[in-house]
Design a protein around this motif. Structure first.
Motif, PDB file in Angstrom:
ATOM      1  N   ILE A  56       0.879  -1.311  -0.137  1.00 53.62           N
ATOM      2  CA  ILE A  56       0.039  -0.070  -0.181  1.00 53.62           C
ATOM      3  C   ILE A  56       0.983   1.161   0.043  1.00 53.62           C
ATOM      4  O   ILE A  56       0.697   2.169  -0.808  1.00 53.62           O
ATOM      5  N   GLY A  57       2.013   1.130   0.871  1.00 51.77           N
ATOM      6  CA  GLY A  57       2.823   2.481   0.669  1.00 51.77           C
ATOM      7  C   GLY A  57       3.435   2.691  -0.334  1.00 51.77           C
ATOM      8  O   GLY A  57       3.826   3.942  -0.927  1.00 51.77           O
ATOM      9  N   ILE A  58       4.049   1.610  -1.020  1.00 46.49           N
ATOM     10  CA  ILE A  58       4.489   1.816  -2.370  1.00 46.49           C
ATOM     11  C   ILE A  58       3.672   2.254  -3.361  1.00 46.49           C
ATOM     12  O   ILE A  58       3.739   3.106  -4.292  1.00 46.49           O
ATOM     13  N   GLY A  59       2.404   1.823  -3.298  1.00 44.46           N
ATOM     14  CA  GLY A  59       1.298   2.176  -4.384  1.00 44.46           C
ATOM     15  C   GLY A  59       1.161   3.776  -3.995  1.00 44.46           C
ATOM     16  O   GLY A  59       0.927   4.456  -5.169  1.00 44.46           O
ATOM     17  N   LYS A  60       1.186   4.283  -2.830  1.00 39.48           N
ATOM     18  CA  LYS A  60       0.840   5.756  -2.500  1.00 39.48           C
ATOM     19  C   LYS A  60       1.918   6.436  -3.225  1.00 39.48           C
ATOM     20  O   LYS A  60       1.731   7.671  -3.388  1.00 39.48           O
ATOM     21  N   VAL A  61       3.081   5.926  -3.227  1.00 40.93           N
ATOM     22  CA  VAL A  61       4.537   6.607  -3.714  1.00 40.93           C
ATOM     23  C   VAL A  61       4.274   6.758  -5.313  1.00 40.93           C
ATOM     24  O   VAL A  61       4.663   7.929  -5.686  1.00 40.93           O
ATOM     25  N   ARG A  62       3.576   5.723  -5.686  1.00 38.99           N
ATOM     26  CA  ARG A  62       3.690   5.776  -7.275  1.00 38.99           C
ATOM     27  C   ARG A  62       2.391   6.790  -7.668  1.00 38.99           C
ATOM     28  O   ARG A  62       2.251   6.907  -8.798  1.00 38.99           O
ATOM     29  N   GLN A  63       1.197   7.031  -6.849  1.00 37.07           N
ATOM     30  CA  GLN A  63       0.106   7.460  -7.362  1.00 37.07           C
ATOM     31  C   GLN A  63       0.394   9.125  -7.010  1.00 37.07           C
ATOM     32  O   GLN A  63       0.672   9.814  -6.134  1.00 37.07           O
ATOM     33  N   THR A  64      -0.150   9.658  -8.223  1.00 37.61           N
ATOM     34  CA  THR A  64      -0.241  11.314  -8.105  1.00 37.61           C
ATOM     35  C   THR A  64      -1.897  11.377  -7.866  1.00 37.61           C
ATOM     36  O   THR A  64      -2.673  10.833  -8.350  1.00 37.61           O
ATOM     37  N   ARG A  65      -2.051  12.567  -7.185  1.00 32.92           N
ATOM     38  CA  ARG A  65      -3.518  12.859  -6.930  1.00 32.92           C
ATOM     39  C   ARG A  65      -3.445  14.389  -6.847  1.00 32.92           C
ATOM     40  O   ARG A  65      -2.596  14.795  -6.538  1.00 32.92           O
ATOM     41  N   PRO A  66      -4.719  14.869  -7.009  1.00 31.45           N
ATOM     42  CA  PRO A  66      -5.074  16.308  -6.437  1.00 31.45           C
ATOM     43  C   PRO A  66      -4.319  16.513  -5.117  1.00 31.45           C
ATOM     44  O   PRO A  66      -5.013  16.146  -4.262  1.00 31.45           O
ATOM     45  N   VAL A  67      -3.412  17.742  -4.655  1.00 31.88           N
ATOM     46  CA  VAL A  67      -3.094  17.883  -3.513  1.00 31.88           C
ATOM     47  C   VAL A  67      -3.235  18.961  -2.948  1.00 31.88           C
ATOM     48  O   VAL A  67      -3.528  19.593  -1.913  1.00 31.88           O
ATOM     49  N   LEU A  68      -3.773  20.058  -4.173  1.00 32.81           N
ATOM     50  CA  LEU A  68      -3.939  21.454  -3.683  1.00 32.81           C
ATOM     51  C   LEU A  68      -5.246  21.854  -4.877  1.00 32.81           C
ATOM     52  O   LEU A  68      -5.039  21.720  -6.144  1.00 32.81           O
ATOM     53  N   LEU A  69      -6.245  22.170  -4.403  1.00 31.19           N
ATOM     54  CA  LEU A  69      -7.303  22.685  -5.442  1.00 31.19           C
ATOM     55  C   LEU A  69      -7.620  23.967  -4.917  1.00 31.19           C
ATOM     56  O   LEU A  69      -7.746  24.583  -3.747  1.00 31.19           O
ATOM     57  N   VAL A  70      -8.024  24.716  -5.982  1.00 28.44           N
ATOM     58  CA  VAL A  70      -8.381  26.329  -5.748  1.00 28.44           C
ATOM     59  C   VAL A  70      -9.698  26.363  -6.827  1.00 28.44           C
ATOM     60  O   VAL A  70      -9.584  25.970  -7.899  1.00 28.44           O
ATOM     61  N   ASP A  71     -10.393  26.907  -6.284  1.00 25.00           N
ATOM     62  CA  ASP A  71     -11.829  27.315  -6.893  1.00 25.00           C
ATOM     63  C   ASP A  71     -12.242  28.616  -6.229  1.00 25.00           C
ATOM     64  O   ASP A  71     -11.715  29.354  -5.664  1.00 25.00           O
ATOM     65  N   GLU A  72     -13.575  28.866  -6.802  1.00 25.57           N
ATOM     66  CA  GLU A  72     -14.148  30.084  -6.423  1.00 25.57           C
ATOM     67  C   GLU A  72     -14.528  30.404  -5.123  1.00 25.57           C
ATOM     68  O   GLU A  72     -14.590  31.615  -4.444  1.00 25.57           O
ATOM     69  N   VAL A  73     -14.559  29.290  -4.326  1.00 26.44           N
ATOM     70  CA  VAL A  73     -14.760  29.367  -2.616  1.00 26.44           C
ATOM     71  C   VAL A  73     -13.259  29.741  -1.975  1.00 26.44           C
ATOM     72  O   VAL A  73     -13.421  30.464  -0.975  1.00 26.44           O
ATOM     73  N   GLY A  74     -12.155  29.053  -2.422  1.00 29.55           N
ATOM     74  CA  GLY A  74     -10.861  29.421  -1.754  1.00 29.55           C
ATOM     75  C   GLY A  74     -10.109  28.036  -2.069  1.00 29.55           C
ATOM     76  O   GLY A  74      -9.885  27.469  -3.339  1.00 29.55           O
ATOM     77  N   LEU A  75      -9.241  27.615  -0.948  1.00 33.52           N
ATOM     78  CA  LEU A  75      -8.217  26.742  -1.300  1.00 33.52           C
ATOM     79  C   LEU A  75      -8.225  25.534  -0.680  1.00 33.52           C
ATOM     80  O   LEU A  75      -8.955  25.802   0.866  1.00 33.52           O
ATOM     81  N   VAL A  76      -8.336  24.293  -1.206  1.00 33.26           N
ATOM     82  CA  VAL A  76      -8.306  23.028  -0.138  1.00 33.26           C
ATOM     83  C   VAL A  76      -7.051  22.498  -0.201  1.00 33.26           C
ATOM     84  O   VAL A  76      -6.286  22.132  -1.095  1.00 33.26           O
ATOM     85  N   ASP A  77      -6.488  22.200   1.009  1.00 31.38           N
ATOM     86  CA  ASP A  77      -4.978  21.709   1.132  1.00 31.38           C
ATOM     87  C   ASP A  77      -5.216  20.280   1.341  1.00 31.38           C
ATOM     88  O   ASP A  77      -5.814  19.883   2.365  1.00 31.38           O
ATOM     89  N   CYS A  78      -4.855  19.480   0.194  1.00 29.76           N
ATOM     90  CA  CYS A  78      -4.873  17.891   0.658  1.00 29.76           C
ATOM     91  C   CYS A  78      -3.669  17.292   0.786  1.00 29.76           C
ATOM     92  O   CYS A  78      -3.461  16.165   1.195  1.00 29.76           O
ATOM     93  N   THR A  79      -2.524  18.285   1.480  1.00 28.20           N
ATOM     94  CA  THR A  79      -1.435  17.869   1.665  1.00 28.20           C
ATOM     95  C   THR A  79      -1.403  17.330   3.226  1.00 28.20           C
ATOM     96  O   THR A  79      -0.666  16.529   4.029  1.00 28.20           O
ATOM     97  N   ALA A  80      -2.329  17.695   3.919  1.00 26.36           N
ATOM     98  CA  ALA A  80      -2.634  17.381   5.351  1.00 26.36           C
ATOM     99  C   ALA A  80      -3.564  16.568   5.567  1.00 26.36           C
ATOM    100  O   ALA A  80      -4.569  16.237   4.850  1.00 26.36           O
ATOM    101  N   LEU A  81      -3.513  15.855   6.783  1.00 26.12           N
ATOM    102  CA  LEU A  81      -4.737  14.983   7.204  1.00 26.12           C
ATOM    103  C   LEU A  81      -5.149  15.785   8.348  1.00 26.12           C
ATOM    104  O   LEU A  81      -4.525  16.144   9.449  1.00 26.12           O
ATOM    105  N   PRO A  82      -6.641  15.830   8.480  1.00 23.25           N
ATOM    106  CA  PRO A  82      -7.245  16.048   7.658  1.00 23.25           C
ATOM    107  C   PRO A  82      -7.174  17.108   6.580  1.00 23.25           C
ATOM    108  O   PRO A  82      -6.561  18.057   6.793  1.00 23.25           O
ATOM    109  N   HIS A  83      -7.789  17.085   5.527  1.00 24.09           N
ATOM    110  CA  HIS A  83      -7.734  17.934   4.365  1.00 24.09           C
ATOM    111  C   HIS A  83      -8.446  19.507   5.072  1.00 24.09           C
ATOM    112  O   HIS A  83      -9.343  19.367   5.586  1.00 24.09           O
ATOM    113  N   ARG A  84      -7.656  20.500   4.695  1.00 24.45           N
ATOM    114  CA  ARG A  84      -8.101  21.748   5.045  1.00 24.45           C
ATOM    115  C   ARG A  84      -8.572  22.762   4.144  1.00 24.45           C
ATOM    116  O   ARG A  84      -8.051  22.615   2.869  1.00 24.45           O
ATOM    117  N   ARG A  85      -9.767  23.662   4.405  1.00 23.64           N
ATOM    118  CA  ARG A  85     -10.198  24.663   3.425  1.00 23.64           C
ATOM    119  C   ARG A  85      -9.944  25.820   3.850  1.00 23.64           C
ATOM    120  O   ARG A  85     -10.238  26.287   5.175  1.00 23.64           O
TER     121      ARG A  85
END
Length: 167
Positions: A56-85
């Motif tokens: 599972i750890g190796i799979g997470k290393v190889r996986q790219t995913r959205p880690v920062l989302l910016v929209d009309e509401v604001g910023l979503v930081d997915c680098t932290a747990l839990p995700h922060r807006r």
């Protein structure tokens, strides 16, 4: 909408936990007397579970995913747990923080009320956010190592989005 992809931050936890379980299972096998059937049965279960965690750890290393989302509401930081807006109304500015002899390593998000954000954060996160505020001048800091984008390009896009969406 700006979507910045990157790598999972928590893959090391999976790999370290997996290696620990495998080592524990092997240690039990090495230490055991064949009389204790319960521990003898636990060793292969621990080893198998550990190997699953490592995969599972190796799979997470190889996986790219959205880690920062910016929209009309604001910023979503997915680098932290839990995700922060953060809403645009809370964001003052963005800046890059580096160290001597190296390029930028953090994205600092300057906010209106740092104390309010720290109070709303989880206990473990609030301690880290307080430390970031003392060192970086803001509690909201995102490591650039996780992001698959050039830091200055990201900074320009974030500032443009802030101008576009801030009300």
């Amino acid at each position: 909408m700006l979507v910045v992809k990157g790598r999972a931050r928590i893959f090391w936890y999976w790999i370290v936990a997996g290696i620990g379980l495998v080592a524990l299972g092997l240690g039990i096998l090495d230490w055991l007397l064949e009389e204790d059937i319960v521990l003898l049965m636990m060793a292969p279960i621990l080893i198998g579970s550990g190997l699953v965690f490592v995969v599972i750890g190796i799979g997470k290393v190889r996986q790219t995913r959205p880690v920062l989302l910016v929209d009309e509401v604001g910023l979503v930081d997915c680098t932290a747990l839990p995700h922060r807006r953060l809403r645009w109304s809370e964001i003052v500015d963005f800046r890059l923080i580096g160290t001597v002899g190296r390029g930028p390593i953090w994205l600092a998000v300057d906010v209106n009320d740092p104390a309010k954000l720290i109070r709303k954060a989880l206990i473990g996160s609030s301690t880290m956010m307080t430390a970031f505020e003392k060192v970086c001048g803001t509690p909201w800091v995102i490591t650039l190592k996780l992001l698959d984008i050039e830091p200055r390009d990201l900074l320009g896009r974030l500032k443009a989005a802030r101008k576009q969406f801030k009300r």
